[in-house]
Design an enzyme around this catalytic site. Sequence first.
Site, short mmCIF file in Angstrom:
data_model
loop_
_atom_site.label_atom_id
_atom_site.label_comp_id
_atom_site.label_asym_id
_atom_site.label_seq_id
_atom_site.Cartn_x
_atom_site.Cartn_y
_atom_site.Cartn_z
CB CYS A 1 -58.74 -51.41 7.00
SG CYS A 1 -59.08 -53.17 6.85
CG ASN B 1 -61.85 -56.93 9.77
OD1 ASN B 1 -62.55 -57.74 10.37
ND2 ASN B 1 -60.70 -56.54 10.25
CG ASP C 1 -57.04 -51.35 0.41
OD1 ASP C 1 -56.53 -52.49 0.49
OD2 ASP C 1 -58.27 -51.17 0.35
CB CYS D 1 -55.79 -55.98 3.44
SG CYS D 1 -56.40 -56.76 1.94
NE ARG D 2 -56.06 -50.80 4.38
CZ ARG D 2 -56.72 -49.72 4.03
NH1 ARG D 2 -56.09 -48.55 3.96
NH2 ARG D 2 -58.00 -49.78 3.75
CB SER D 3 -58.05 -53.67 10.33
OG SER D 3 -58.99 -54.39 9.61
#
Length: 163
Positions: free
Chosen positions: A8, A11, A126, A13-15
């Site tokens: 993402c 690095n 995001d 939140c999402r990944s």
Amino acid sequence: MIKVLFICLGNICRSPLAEALFNHKIKEKGYENFLNCDSCGTSDYHIGELPDERTMASASKNGIKICHRGRQLNRTDFRDFDYLIAMDDSNLSNIKKAANQHKTSAKNLFLMRSFQKNAAFSEVPDPYYGGVDGFQKVYEILDSSLDGFIETLEKNHPELTKK
């Protein structure tokens, strides 16, 4: 060993959530000796930082443990990982640019939601500038997308199901 990298922007939140959830799912299936993963960001905004506290809270709420520090995509990732999974179009573009700069190719580069059955959108949003609900929504998107990704891995790598 099949190696997967979730990517993402920052690095945090999402990944890292995708990484932790993927590790949880492959452990449940008994694939941890065949699959390995990591996560990173295309930016250098949060190198060395823990994931966002809202990411940690969402993971914890769903029984997932996150153990990660932010890092940035680097030249060796293109060599070391078999699958590069981007969270959105912007990061997909950034990955392609980085591959070009490093004079390499981004093999097996996918958008995360391309594995989600009946996905209405192509991107994992995001959640950084939103509230806690956005982080839970990201968890749910990743949960179903990762199920589809694992099914794809099982089809492409029959050795997984013959463990």
